[in-house]
Write a protein that holds these residues in place. Structure first.
Motif, PDB file in Angstrom:
ATOM      1  N   GLY A 135      39.975 -21.563 -40.618  1.00 20.34           N
ATOM      2  CA  GLY A 135      39.797 -23.050 -40.417  1.00 20.34           C
ATOM      3  C   GLY A 135      38.249 -23.279 -39.705  1.00 20.34           C
ATOM      4  O   GLY A 135      37.039 -22.417 -39.299  1.00 20.34           O
ATOM      5  N   PRO A 136      38.614 -25.354 -39.933  1.00 15.95           N
ATOM      6  CA  PRO A 136      36.916 -25.369 -39.122  1.00 15.95           C
ATOM      7  C   PRO A 136      36.455 -25.150 -37.383  1.00 15.95           C
ATOM      8  O   PRO A 136      38.154 -25.152 -37.065  1.00 15.95           O
ATOM      9  N   PRO A 137      35.822 -25.625 -37.251  1.00 18.57           N
ATOM     10  CA  PRO A 137      35.123 -25.679 -35.647  1.00 18.57           C
ATOM     11  C   PRO A 137      36.681 -27.260 -35.149  1.00 18.57           C
ATOM     12  O   PRO A 137      36.824 -28.179 -35.866  1.00 18.57           O
ATOM     13  N   GLY A 138      36.658 -27.353 -33.964  1.00 15.79           N
ATOM     14  CA  GLY A 138      37.002 -27.904 -32.780  1.00 15.79           C
ATOM     15  C   GLY A 138      36.384 -29.202 -32.121  1.00 15.79           C
ATOM     16  O   GLY A 138      34.582 -28.832 -32.572  1.00 15.79           O
ATOM     17  N   ASN A 139      36.106 -30.754 -32.261  1.00 15.97           N
ATOM     18  CA  ASN A 139      35.517 -31.679 -31.525  1.00 15.97           C
ATOM     19  C   ASN A 139      36.210 -31.922 -30.607  1.00 15.97           C
ATOM     20  O   ASN A 139      37.198 -31.519 -29.782  1.00 15.97           O
ATOM     21  N   ASP A 140      35.967 -33.566 -30.131  1.00 14.90           N
ATOM     22  CA  ASP A 140      36.724 -33.740 -28.600  1.00 14.90           C
ATOM     23  C   ASP A 140      38.431 -33.740 -29.010  1.00 14.90           C
ATOM     24  O   ASP A 140      38.977 -34.332 -28.326  1.00 14.90           O
ATOM     25  N   PHE A 141      38.605 -34.663 -30.644  1.00 16.35           N
ATOM     26  CA  PHE A 141      40.238 -34.597 -30.379  1.00 16.35           C
ATOM     27  C   PHE A 141      40.554 -33.688 -31.652  1.00 16.35           C
ATOM     28  O   PHE A 141      41.968 -34.242 -32.408  1.00 16.35           O
ATOM     29  N   MET A 142      40.111 -33.182 -32.118  1.00 14.45           N
ATOM     30  CA  MET A 142      40.996 -32.017 -33.009  1.00 14.45           C
ATOM     31  C   MET A 142      40.382 -30.503 -32.484  1.00 14.45           C
ATOM     32  O   MET A 142      39.321 -30.090 -31.704  1.00 14.45           O
ATOM     33  N   PRO A 143      41.672 -29.881 -32.783  1.00  8.60           N
ATOM     34  CA  PRO A 143      41.350 -28.233 -32.177  1.00  8.60           C
ATOM     35  C   PRO A 143      40.455 -27.697 -32.782  1.00  8.60           C
ATOM     36  O   PRO A 143      39.927 -27.501 -34.277  1.00  8.60           O
ATOM     37  N   VAL A 151      45.323 -22.575 -33.645  1.00 10.07           N
ATOM     38  CA  VAL A 151      46.644 -21.104 -33.588  1.00 10.07           C
ATOM     39  C   VAL A 151      46.879 -20.695 -31.876  1.00 10.07           C
ATOM     40  O   VAL A 151      48.779 -20.417 -31.579  1.00 10.07           O
ATOM     41  N   GLY A 152      46.223 -21.078 -30.789  1.00  6.78           N
ATOM     42  CA  GLY A 152      46.597 -20.093 -29.480  1.00  6.78           C
ATOM     43  C   GLY A 152      46.888 -21.439 -29.828  1.00  6.78           C
ATOM     44  O   GLY A 152      48.298 -21.026 -28.037  1.00  6.78           O
ATOM     45  N   ASP A 153      47.435 -23.061 -29.556  1.00  9.88           N
ATOM     46  CA  ASP A 153      48.018 -23.675 -29.208  1.00  9.88           C
ATOM     47  C   ASP A 153      49.623 -23.506 -29.613  1.00  9.88           C
ATOM     48  O   ASP A 153      50.257 -24.290 -28.745  1.00  9.88           O
ATOM     49  N   PHE A 154      49.820 -23.116 -30.331  1.00  8.61           N
ATOM     50  CA  PHE A 154      51.446 -22.759 -31.193  1.00  8.61           C
ATOM     51  C   PHE A 154      51.873 -21.064 -30.136  1.00  8.61           C
ATOM     52  O   PHE A 154      52.955 -21.575 -29.423  1.00  8.61           O
TER      53      PHE A 154
END
Ligand SMILES: [Zn+2]
Length: 318
Positions: free
Chosen positions: A131-139, A145-148
């Motif tokens: 999936g995509p990379p993150g930025n300041d307000f999206m993982p 996956v790690g957040d879950f």
């Protein structure tokens, strides 16, 4: 729901069983077991055809690519899609890969439910997740996956054995961040299955469109995007099937238009890419009921067949 389609998908036969039973009564034996989607050849199954609003009575974005009776690729896992996944007859053990377009709730909300279900299947091989990379307000995808399931701080760390390398899970999730530019890049290849991705513009949210080739058939998923740039046209070139998101009606303005492409833009992209077939999904309250207008805006620009998706619709590749 009437949807004007020049190309009718095979609706899931099980959906009509109650009606058939009502009409025919109990005097005759039940019909033969329903053929699952993609029992022969490659097929797209729409698990979720709706947007975030639950009042559309549709699961949110999620799609399966079937290959000869096996569900190989899951694209997105919006709310309600885990139930549809079970109804489709797929199992998590069948999946070769899980792809995310972005991490808005209506594209990822049922991810944890799918993973928990997989725990009961005793899957034996790793599950790659791209999936995509993150930025300041999206993982990023690895953060999501790690957040879950991360062993220290994951909300569902009681299932960290499916992620943490040192623990004894029956399999491991393998999250990967994909960082394409405006030009499509190859992401994975495994036998006759490959996937490539391009960055698409979806407000400030890092977002991808995906192209999946399986057994010589090509299915392209726009994900959510305003349609800016030519990356999606290049990604979708000559696709057998192009799934585009019908989240805003023609004439939309403001935030809606900033995040999504209206039918005229969908038609331009479908025509520019010369896709063989167009499927409209991510149908929301603001586009449901406007199928005639949507179809005519698209037809001004794209002459191929168009279908409006419903949950569990199956589109076999010819
Ligand atoms: Zn979105």
């Amino acid at each position: 729901m009437s949807s004007r389609s020049t190309s009718r998908p095979f609706s899931h036969p099980l959906r009509f069983l109650p009606l058939v039973g009502l009409l025919l009564g109990c005097a005759i034996s039940p019909p033969a077991a329903a053929q699952p989607c993609g029992a022969q050849g490659v097929a797209l199954q729409v698990l979720g055809s709706g947007g975030p609003e639950l009042q559309d009575k549709r699961a949110s974005s999620s799609y399966l690519v079937w290959d000869n009776g096996r569900a190989r690729v899951l694209v997105d896992a919006g709310g309600g899609s885990a139930l549809r996944f079970g109804e489709s007859g797929a199992t998590m053990s069948q999946l070769d890969v899980l792809l995310f377009t972005h991490f808005h709730v209506d594209h990822s909300g049922d991810f944890a439910a799918l993973i928990k279900s997989s725990w009961f299947e005793d899957r034996k091989r790793p599950l790659p997740i791209y999936g995509p990379p993150g930025n300041d307000f999206m993982p990023s995808t690895t953060e999501f996956v790690g957040d879950f399931f991360g062993e220290k701080h994951g909300a569902y760390r009681y299932l960290s054995e499916l992620l943490a390398p040192g623990e004894k899970g029956s399999y491991k999730m393998q999250p990967h961040v994909v960082t394409p530019g405006p030009t499509p890049i190859p992401v994975l290849r495994s036998g006759n299955l490959s996937a490539s991705a391009v960055r698409v513009v979806h407000g400030d949210v890092p977002a991808l469109a995906w192209r999946i080739e399986d057994g010589g058939k090509v299915i392209v998923f726009s994900g959510d995007t305003d349609g800016e740039g030519d990356g999606l046209v290049r990604l979708a070139a000559n696709a057998d099937l192009f799934v585009a998101h019908n989240a805003v009606p023609e004439g939309a303005t403001g935030v809606e238009r900033h995040l999504h492409m209206p039918p005229s833009v969908i038609g331009q992209i479908a025509e520019g890419a010369k896709v063989k077939r167009l499927v409209l999904s991510h149908r929301m309250l603001r586009t449901l009921g406007k199928e005639d207008q949507t179809q005519s805006e698209i037809a001004k620009r794209y002459s191929g067949p168009v279908a409006f998706a419903n949950d569990l619709d199956c589109f076999p590749m010819k």
